[in-house]
Design a protein around this motif. Sequence first.
Motif, PDB file in Angstrom:
ATOM      1  N   PHE A 113      27.715  44.270  34.981  1.00  0.00           N
ATOM      2  CA  PHE A 113      29.142  44.596  34.911  1.00  0.00           C
ATOM      3  C   PHE A 113      30.011  43.519  35.566  1.00  0.00           C
ATOM      4  O   PHE A 113      31.191  43.400  35.243  1.00  0.00           O
ATOM      5  CB  PHE A 113      29.416  45.945  35.586  1.00  0.00           C
ATOM      6  CG  PHE A 113      28.985  47.131  34.778  1.00  0.00           C
ATOM      7  CD1 PHE A 113      29.833  47.713  33.848  1.00  0.00           C
ATOM      8  CD2 PHE A 113      27.725  47.676  34.943  1.00  0.00           C
ATOM      9  CE1 PHE A 113      29.436  48.809  33.107  1.00  0.00           C
ATOM     10  CE2 PHE A 113      27.314  48.778  34.199  1.00  0.00           C
ATOM     11  CZ  PHE A 113      28.174  49.346  33.277  1.00  0.00           C
ATOM     12  N   GLY A 114      29.438  42.749  36.487  1.00  0.00           N
ATOM     13  CA  GLY A 114      30.195  41.703  37.152  1.00  0.00           C
ATOM     14  C   GLY A 114      30.027  40.335  36.543  1.00  0.00           C
ATOM     15  O   GLY A 114      30.677  39.380  36.983  1.00  0.00           O
ATOM     16  N   ASP A 115      29.175  40.207  35.546  1.00  0.00           N
ATOM     17  CA  ASP A 115      28.904  38.917  34.923  1.00  0.00           C
ATOM     18  C   ASP A 115      29.631  38.860  33.584  1.00  0.00           C
ATOM     19  O   ASP A 115      29.257  39.542  32.625  1.00  0.00           O
ATOM     20  CB  ASP A 115      27.394  38.740  34.718  1.00  0.00           C
ATOM     21  CG  ASP A 115      27.011  37.320  34.377  1.00  0.00           C
ATOM     22  OD1 ASP A 115      27.759  36.683  33.613  1.00  0.00           O
ATOM     23  OD2 ASP A 115      25.958  36.858  34.865  1.00  0.00           O
ATOM     24  N   LYS A 116      30.681  38.044  33.503  1.00  0.00           N
ATOM     25  CA  LYS A 116      31.548  38.029  32.327  1.00  0.00           C
ATOM     26  C   LYS A 116      30.802  37.680  31.051  1.00  0.00           C
ATOM     27  O   LYS A 116      31.198  38.105  29.955  1.00  0.00           O
ATOM     28  CB  LYS A 116      32.706  37.063  32.545  1.00  0.00           C
ATOM     29  CG  LYS A 116      33.818  37.205  31.522  1.00  0.00           C
ATOM     30  CD  LYS A 116      35.046  36.413  31.901  1.00  0.00           C
ATOM     31  CE  LYS A 116      36.174  36.642  30.901  1.00  0.00           C
ATOM     32  NZ  LYS A 116      37.409  35.923  31.280  1.00  0.00           N
ATOM     33  N   SER A 117      29.719  36.918  31.149  1.00  0.00           N
ATOM     34  CA  SER A 117      28.973  36.555  29.949  1.00  0.00           C
ATOM     35  C   SER A 117      28.259  37.756  29.337  1.00  0.00           C
ATOM     36  O   SER A 117      27.892  37.734  28.156  1.00  0.00           O
ATOM     37  CB  SER A 117      27.965  35.453  30.258  1.00  0.00           C
ATOM     38  OG  SER A 117      26.996  35.894  31.194  1.00  0.00           O
ATOM     39  N   LYS A 143      33.973  39.118  44.818  1.00  0.00           N
ATOM     40  CA  LYS A 143      32.859  38.192  45.000  1.00  0.00           C
ATOM     41  C   LYS A 143      32.373  38.206  46.453  1.00  0.00           C
ATOM     42  O   LYS A 143      31.164  38.215  46.718  1.00  0.00           O
ATOM     43  CB  LYS A 143      33.254  36.782  44.581  1.00  0.00           C
ATOM     44  CG  LYS A 143      32.090  35.807  44.502  1.00  0.00           C
ATOM     45  CD  LYS A 143      32.523  34.491  43.884  1.00  0.00           C
ATOM     46  CE  LYS A 143      31.318  33.581  43.649  1.00  0.00           C
ATOM     47  NZ  LYS A 143      30.635  33.205  44.903  1.00  0.00           N
ATOM     48  N   LYS A 144      33.306  38.248  47.401  1.00  0.00           N
ATOM     49  CA  LYS A 144      32.929  38.278  48.820  1.00  0.00           C
ATOM     50  C   LYS A 144      32.184  39.576  49.153  1.00  0.00           C
ATOM     51  O   LYS A 144      31.189  39.566  49.872  1.00  0.00           O
ATOM     52  CB  LYS A 144      34.165  38.146  49.697  1.00  0.00           C
ATOM     53  CG  LYS A 144      34.858  36.784  49.597  1.00  0.00           C
ATOM     54  CD  LYS A 144      36.111  36.749  50.456  1.00  0.00           C
ATOM     55  CE  LYS A 144      36.820  35.409  50.333  1.00  0.00           C
ATOM     56  NZ  LYS A 144      38.071  35.377  51.123  1.00  0.00           N
ATOM     57  N   ARG A 145      32.688  40.678  48.629  1.00  0.00           N
ATOM     58  CA  ARG A 145      32.020  41.967  48.879  1.00  0.00           C
ATOM     59  C   ARG A 145      30.636  41.984  48.250  1.00  0.00           C
ATOM     60  O   ARG A 145      29.674  42.479  48.840  1.00  0.00           O
ATOM     61  CB  ARG A 145      32.864  43.117  48.327  1.00  0.00           C
ATOM     62  CG  ARG A 145      34.091  43.419  49.147  1.00  0.00           C
ATOM     63  CD  ARG A 145      34.796  44.660  48.632  1.00  0.00           C
ATOM     64  NE  ARG A 145      35.978  44.950  49.435  1.00  0.00           N
ATOM     65  CZ  ARG A 145      36.834  45.930  49.178  1.00  0.00           C
ATOM     66  NH1 ARG A 145      36.632  46.717  48.127  1.00  0.00           N
ATOM     67  NH2 ARG A 145      37.879  46.135  49.942  1.00  0.00           N
ATOM     68  N   ALA A 146      30.541  41.459  47.043  1.00  0.00           N
ATOM     69  CA  ALA A 146      29.250  41.445  46.358  1.00  0.00           C
ATOM     70  C   ALA A 146      28.235  40.621  47.136  1.00  0.00           C
ATOM     71  O   ALA A 146      27.104  41.056  47.369  1.00  0.00           O
ATOM     72  CB  ALA A 146      29.413  40.887  44.952  1.00  0.00           C
ATOM     73  N   PHE A 192      22.210  37.985  37.556  1.00  0.00           N
ATOM     74  CA  PHE A 192      23.600  38.251  37.242  1.00  0.00           C
ATOM     75  C   PHE A 192      24.516  37.662  38.315  1.00  0.00           C
ATOM     76  O   PHE A 192      24.241  37.770  39.506  1.00  0.00           O
ATOM     77  CB  PHE A 192      23.853  39.754  37.127  1.00  0.00           C
ATOM     78  CG  PHE A 192      23.105  40.411  36.002  1.00  0.00           C
ATOM     79  CD1 PHE A 192      23.362  40.081  34.685  1.00  0.00           C
ATOM     80  CD2 PHE A 192      22.145  41.381  36.269  1.00  0.00           C
ATOM     81  CE1 PHE A 192      22.674  40.696  33.648  1.00  0.00           C
ATOM     82  CE2 PHE A 192      21.458  41.998  35.238  1.00  0.00           C
ATOM     83  CZ  PHE A 192      21.721  41.656  33.925  1.00  0.00           C
ATOM     84  N   LYS A 193      25.633  37.077  37.871  1.00  0.00           N
ATOM     85  CA  LYS A 193      26.631  36.516  38.768  1.00  0.00           C
ATOM     86  C   LYS A 193      27.872  37.408  38.777  1.00  0.00           C
ATOM     87  O   LYS A 193      28.114  38.144  37.826  1.00  0.00           O
ATOM     88  CB  LYS A 193      27.025  35.098  38.330  1.00  0.00           C
ATOM     89  CG  LYS A 193      25.851  34.144  38.140  1.00  0.00           C
ATOM     90  CD  LYS A 193      25.127  33.865  39.446  1.00  0.00           C
ATOM     91  CE  LYS A 193      24.033  32.821  39.235  1.00  0.00           C
ATOM     92  NZ  LYS A 193      23.260  32.579  40.481  1.00  0.00           N
ATOM     93  N   TYR A 194      28.666  37.299  39.852  1.00  0.00           N
ATOM     94  CA  TYR A 194      29.932  38.038  39.889  1.00  0.00           C
ATOM     95  C   TYR A 194      31.043  37.086  39.466  1.00  0.00           C
ATOM     96  O   TYR A 194      31.464  36.210  40.230  1.00  0.00           O
ATOM     97  CB  TYR A 194      30.213  38.593  41.284  1.00  0.00           C
ATOM     98  CG  TYR A 194      31.372  39.573  41.298  1.00  0.00           C
ATOM     99  CD1 TYR A 194      31.155  40.940  41.162  1.00  0.00           C
ATOM    100  CD2 TYR A 194      32.685  39.127  41.410  1.00  0.00           C
ATOM    101  CE1 TYR A 194      32.211  41.839  41.148  1.00  0.00           C
ATOM    102  CE2 TYR A 194      33.746  40.017  41.395  1.00  0.00           C
ATOM    103  CZ  TYR A 194      33.503  41.368  41.265  1.00  0.00           C
ATOM    104  OH  TYR A 194      34.560  42.258  41.238  1.00  0.00           O
ATOM    105  N   THR A 195      31.530  37.233  38.232  1.00  0.00           N
ATOM    106  CA  THR A 195      32.502  36.292  37.673  1.00  0.00           C
ATOM    107  C   THR A 195      33.703  36.994  37.044  1.00  0.00           C
ATOM    108  O   THR A 195      34.453  36.365  36.285  1.00  0.00           O
ATOM    109  CB  THR A 195      31.833  35.392  36.620  1.00  0.00           C
ATOM    110  OG1 THR A 195      31.233  36.213  35.609  1.00  0.00           O
ATOM    111  CG2 THR A 195      30.769  34.504  37.252  1.00  0.00           C
ATOM    112  N   VAL A 196      33.918  38.270  37.330  1.00  0.00           N
ATOM    113  CA  VAL A 196      35.016  39.018  36.713  1.00  0.00           C
ATOM    114  C   VAL A 196      36.139  39.263  37.716  1.00  0.00           C
ATOM    115  O   VAL A 196      35.994  39.022  38.911  1.00  0.00           O
ATOM    116  CB  VAL A 196      34.520  40.369  36.157  1.00  0.00           C
ATOM    117  CG1 VAL A 196      33.440  40.158  35.111  1.00  0.00           C
ATOM    118  CG2 VAL A 196      34.012  41.283  37.276  1.00  0.00           C
TER     119      VAL A 196
END
Length: 358
Positions: A165-169, A209-212, A233-237
Amino acid sequence: MEKTRVGFIGTGNISHCHMEGYKAIPELVDVVAVCDLDEEKVKKYAEKYNVPHWYTDYNEMLAKENLDAVSVCTWNAAHKPATIAALNAGCNVLCEKPMAMNTEEALEMKKAAKDNGKVLQIGFVRRFGKDAAVLKDFIQGGKLGDIYYAKAVYLRRDGFPGGWFGDKSYSGGGPLIDLGVHVMDLTRYLTGNPKPVAAYGIVDKSLGKKRAESKFAKGDGSWQIVNNLGIDFKYTVEDFVSAYIKFDNGMTMQLEASFNLNIKNDTGTVELFGTKGGAKLTPDVEVYTDMDGHLVDIKPTGNTGFDGPAFKREVKAFIDCVRDGAECKAPTDAGVDLMKIIDAIYKSAEEGREVAID
């Protein structure tokens, strides 16, 4: 008439809601096959629900199982290819929201449904809630008059679902495409599905992103999902979005949605403002108007909020479309219009200007 043969593509959390809907109408359907990329997960899922066949490749499932209908419950990036594959295989499709990653994909899906003469219902479950039905009655009864302004709010203080859910791709975006889509579509449904003509939006990425990273470092699983596929998975949203959307009937909608926002409590409301009255889903239905020269608040008795059986109504409505040709309550065009709004908001935030919607 024989039972409708149903298959699943994707066995994540939302698929359980779909499954409950199908299991509630055993006289009409048989769920005969399920598919997921994660072999261990799909095997357990099939066992849990007594589904006879499981697959890790939906093309194989579609080729072998002679399905009539499919629920697509994957991450967002797979909605288009899975849906089009099912439609091309002769299946009707109930595709979870958001319909796609963007408008271009949504239009490809719409074309595939039309070319194959199949139903493509979008998973706008809020259209099937008790709150929507009750408020629709008041609106159709003329209690609100002409609705010219609406507020659609879905805010979480610390509510990122985790993983893809946090990875825009994989997701296509954050709270706008995941949460905002619910209240935007509900507002459009309640107000007669007006066409969007322009949007202005802002997004912010200050907190998530900081919280994640902090929660990942602490091993807090609340921000992660079980992942047996080896995907990092990355946090990019975005964390937060605010927008104004204009419609062809003169109505304006204000939207707010967040995964992360420094507020006291999570909230999700829809407010409508008309020439004769206003209304709010709190989540229970309340109507504000005047009567005999006095301002009055109307609150129907009983529970009028969004209710669990909404998913069962959603699935039953889909099967009614498939079996009986019933009119689709959450049609393909509704999904396309929402993708147009989402695309316009993201573009507006990027370019700092109002964006027209064709």
